[in-house]
Design a protein around this motif. Sequence first.
Motif, short mmCIF file in Angstrom:
data_model
loop_
_atom_site.label_atom_id
_atom_site.label_comp_id
_atom_site.label_asym_id
_atom_site.label_seq_id
_atom_site.Cartn_x
_atom_site.Cartn_y
_atom_site.Cartn_z
N SER A 107 -6.69 1.01 5.38
CA SER A 107 -5.84 1.14 4.02
C SER A 107 -5.56 2.43 3.36
N TYR B 19 0.90 -1.14 -0.25
CA TYR B 19 0.06 -0.21 0.13
C TYR B 19 1.15 1.40 -0.02
N GLU C 191 -3.91 1.34 -4.53
CA GLU C 191 -4.89 -0.04 -3.54
C GLU C 191 -5.37 -1.11 -4.45
#
Length: 408
Positions: free
Chosen positions: A147, A112, A184
């Motif tokens: 995230s 990420y 992502e």
Amino acid sequence: MTTPPTAATPPSWLPAWTLEQGRELVTTLFGATFDGAPAGTFSAPGRVNLIGEHTDYNGGLALPIALEHRTHVALRLREDSRVRLVSAQGDGVWEADLEAVAPGAVTGWGAYLAGVAWALRQAGHDVPGFEAAVDSCVPFGAGLSSSAALEASLAIGLDALLDLGLGADDAGRSALAAVCVRAENEIAGAATGGMDQAASLRARDGYALALDCLDGSVSHEPFVPAGCELLVIDTRAPHSLNDGQYASRRATCDAAAAALGVPTLRHWLDAAPDAASAVADAQARLDDDVARRRVRHVLTEIDRTRLAHEAMRAGDWSAFGTLMDASHESLRVDYEVTVPELDVAVGVAREAGALGARMTGGGFGGSAIALVPGGTSDAVAAAVVAAYAERGFAAPAFLTSRAAGPAA
């Protein structure tokens, strides 16, 4: 193995850290892992989406707020292209070389962050390697955009240390959000839309972010629910968006839009006189029953989000709660992304006095939210704990939050 609660188990609350606490934690972790001190510390919030679920990748509307719970990063640039990362939530040091980062080339949580640097490079920025230490009070795997908070905290840090100037205004933050979405989608391999990253980077303290995912425009609406508070219920049910279920919903919507001859399902809705007509006409043209139900959710959810925005402006929190309830039922029946833990949390919260309740985030586990009368969060949380104990579910956790500020 997680131990189920008993009926007498008190609710477990997840407090937010102060900025000073987060800064101290990541600075200490950085110094214990890498030589010297970081060049700066940065943080970005998780989010809850009040309403507007699975609409972002369909060009729709969403209405999230940023949480007070944030991910913190201590960061220092390197003179080479090496990336070295450490997390208080992980073991060891994650390492990669930016020259080798590409779709499908890296795995693990570090993808990420390496993906953010890769996407900035793809956008034409000269990004060197870096060292970073990460710690977070955003619950991991709870559907609260841990995230996106991770990506946004690094993005705003690289922007600052490299003097890119993107964090100075909303247009630049929109560009940073797009970078995080690429990270992502293409490097971490999660086919999410852009709502999470927009909330983390473009929110405003005290306001809900009214996001139009068709053109990326935003407006800011004060989120001060008079006489109410927002309770977030982390169901602790396993939650993942890269196991194929999320991607299959997105693929079904893309295929349905193509069959209807429009770029996105939002275009189909906007061309109709109202949501009911849009749904009826779409269902008449689509042959697959699953596609019909998925499309019905998306079209009605976009319309519900419009109505919720109007209710928020009017201060009509009873109407807002009713729309939350309808959103959850649509996600349960038509989009099929809830799980028993989510449905029980929502149902019990309503029975305990919530004006409205719904799952939030991508679903398949994660969190629910409930708009409850002020001062009743403890009682509603206790009722959810008791209901989980009766069913043998893992113990849930809870948090409350006002609408907080963006990555900084």
